[in-house]
Scaffold this motif. Structure first.
Motif, mmCIF file in Angstrom:
data_model
loop_
_atom_site.group_PDB
_atom_site.id
_atom_site.type_symbol
_atom_site.label_atom_id
_atom_site.label_comp_id
_atom_site.label_asym_id
_atom_site.label_seq_id
_atom_site.Cartn_x
_atom_site.Cartn_y
_atom_site.Cartn_z
ATOM 1 N N GLY A 63 0.797 -1.220 0.000
ATOM 2 C CA GLY A 63 0.000 0.000 0.000
ATOM 3 C C GLY A 63 0.824 1.262 0.000
ATOM 4 N N ALA A 64 2.057 1.180 0.516
ATOM 5 C CA ALA A 64 2.921 2.362 0.583
ATOM 6 C C ALA A 64 3.636 2.644 -0.732
ATOM 7 N N ARG A 65 3.570 1.698 -1.685
ATOM 8 C CA ARG A 65 4.338 1.860 -2.928
ATOM 9 C C ARG A 65 3.988 3.135 -3.687
ATOM 10 N N LYS A 66 2.698 3.431 -3.774
ATOM 11 C CA LYS A 66 2.270 4.600 -4.543
ATOM 12 C C LYS A 66 2.853 5.876 -3.954
ATOM 13 N N ALA A 67 2.763 6.028 -2.632
ATOM 14 C CA ALA A 67 3.301 7.224 -1.984
ATOM 15 C C ALA A 67 4.812 7.302 -2.148
ATOM 16 N N LEU A 68 5.486 6.162 -2.047
ATOM 17 C CA LEU A 68 6.938 6.160 -2.157
ATOM 18 C C LEU A 68 7.385 6.506 -3.574
ATOM 19 N N ARG A 69 6.657 5.965 -4.576
ATOM 20 C CA ARG A 69 7.013 6.304 -5.962
ATOM 21 C C ARG A 69 6.826 7.791 -6.231
ATOM 22 N N ALA A 70 5.788 8.366 -5.632
ATOM 23 C CA ALA A 70 5.485 9.783 -5.854
ATOM 24 C C ALA A 70 6.275 10.699 -4.918
ATOM 25 N N GLY A 71 6.978 10.108 -3.962
ATOM 26 C CA GLY A 71 7.677 10.926 -2.973
ATOM 27 C C GLY A 71 6.723 11.685 -2.079
ATOM 28 N N ASP A 72 5.554 11.100 -1.843
ATOM 29 C CA ASP A 72 4.519 11.749 -1.036
ATOM 30 C C ASP A 72 4.721 11.374 0.431
ATOM 31 N N PHE A 73 5.295 12.306 1.176
ATOM 32 C CA PHE A 73 5.522 12.074 2.601
ATOM 33 C C PHE A 73 4.722 13.044 3.460
ATOM 34 N N THR A 74 3.623 13.529 2.891
ATOM 35 C CA THR A 74 2.781 14.454 3.649
ATOM 36 C C THR A 74 1.360 13.947 3.849
ATOM 37 N N THR A 75 0.887 13.041 2.991
ATOM 38 C CA THR A 75 -0.478 12.530 3.142
ATOM 39 C C THR A 75 -0.569 11.685 4.404
ATOM 40 N N TRP A 76 -1.503 12.047 5.273
ATOM 41 C CA TRP A 76 -1.618 11.399 6.588
ATOM 42 C C TRP A 76 -2.730 10.357 6.541
#
Length: 283
Positions: free
Chosen positions: A259-272
């Motif tokens: 589930g974390a892959r999408k955020a990691l690919r996008a560099g999204d470290f702000t969506t809570w």
């Protein structure tokens, strides 16, 4: 003078902030704590609920829904040390705060955190089994993370202020200190309400996996805070009763990593990614 300041970032925590603030005053006099609630980007009645729950607390409202910014604002608004960083959905008594301050005031530690109590009431069997394993992991037992509370000295706060913005802020705080500089205080207890459903647990773990990767990339995470396959194997040998629960723990871990892959690919470290089930009253 207050014995400590408490900074509480709160985003849409109208359901929890009352119990949080009520617990803080247990075992202390009315002016023993400087309490700041920083409501960030709230669209509910968090600020009103905080003012109603504790007239002595200072409530600050900022428009940005950011825990990092809320903590920054809270730190700038007070100068009392030691300082306690407290999540709004955690219950920690004033008596426990006094216990947390003892190693800091005695010079034994720069940072301290309480033991955690994770009540399973209302949780599914799978969630309970997950936490049965998680709570026995050596990094979970020795680290300051996953407790929703960290108390620090002025010197320690200076160190924390140099950290990059992190999604897993409690991991960053914990790993800012060596094992000799931090202490888990058994006389203090924080009530950490877990997710009640497997779906909500995975959602929370996705956020944690994402934050852990970010901390590793930033060079903040220590090797000692990682759980390895060897750690799990050793736990299964030492605690055979947990063996039946390990597949659930591993399944949640794999689901969260995927589930974390999408955020990691996008560099999204702000969506809570947060669960709402832990914030509902116990049925």
């Amino acid at each position: 003078m207050p014995v400590a300041s408490v900074v509480i970032p709160a985003h849409n925590e109208a359901a929890t902030i009352g119990r949080n603030l009520a617990a803080l005053r247990q075992g202390l006099g009315g002016d023993d704590l400087e309490v700041l609630v920083v409501c960030n980007g709230c669209t509910d009645e968090t600020a009103a609920a905080a003012r109603q729950a504790d007239a002595r607390a200072r409530v600050i409202e900022i428009p940005e829904p950011s825990k990092v910014e809320a903590v920054r604002v809270g730190n700038a608004a007070c100068d009392v040390f030691p300082r306690v960083h407290l999540d709004a959905d955690i219950e920690l008594s004033g008596a426990s705060i006094l216990a947390l301050l003892e190693p800091l005031n005695a010079g034994r530690a720069l940072a301290s955190a309480p033991d955690r109590q994770v009540p399973r009431d209302g949780c599914s069997r799978w969630v309970s089994w997950y936490y049965d394993v998680w709570e026995q992991l050596p990094p979970v037992q020795s680290g300051l993370f996953g407790r929703g509370v960290v108390a620090v000295t002025a010197q320690a706060q200076e160190r924390l202020s140099r950290l990059p913005d992190l999604l897993s802020d409690d991991l960053g705080m914990s790993d800012s200190f060596t094992a000799q500089e931090r202490e888990v205080v058994s006389a203090a207890v924080a009530i950490v309400h877990p997710p009640r459903t497997l779906t909500d647990l995975v959602r929370r773990r996705i956020r944690i996996v994402t934050g852990n990767v970010q901390a590793s990339r930033a060079g903040v995470r220590r090797p000692s805070s990682r759980t390895t396959w060897g750690t799990l194997a050793g736990l299964a040998v030492a605690r055979p009763g947990l063996a039946i629960r390990l597949p659930i723990f591993l399944a949640v871990h794999v689901a969260a990593a995927l589930g974390a892959r999408k955020a990691l690919r996008a560099g999204d470290f702000t969506t809570w990614q947060r669960d709402e089930s832990s914030r509902r009253p116990t049925p």
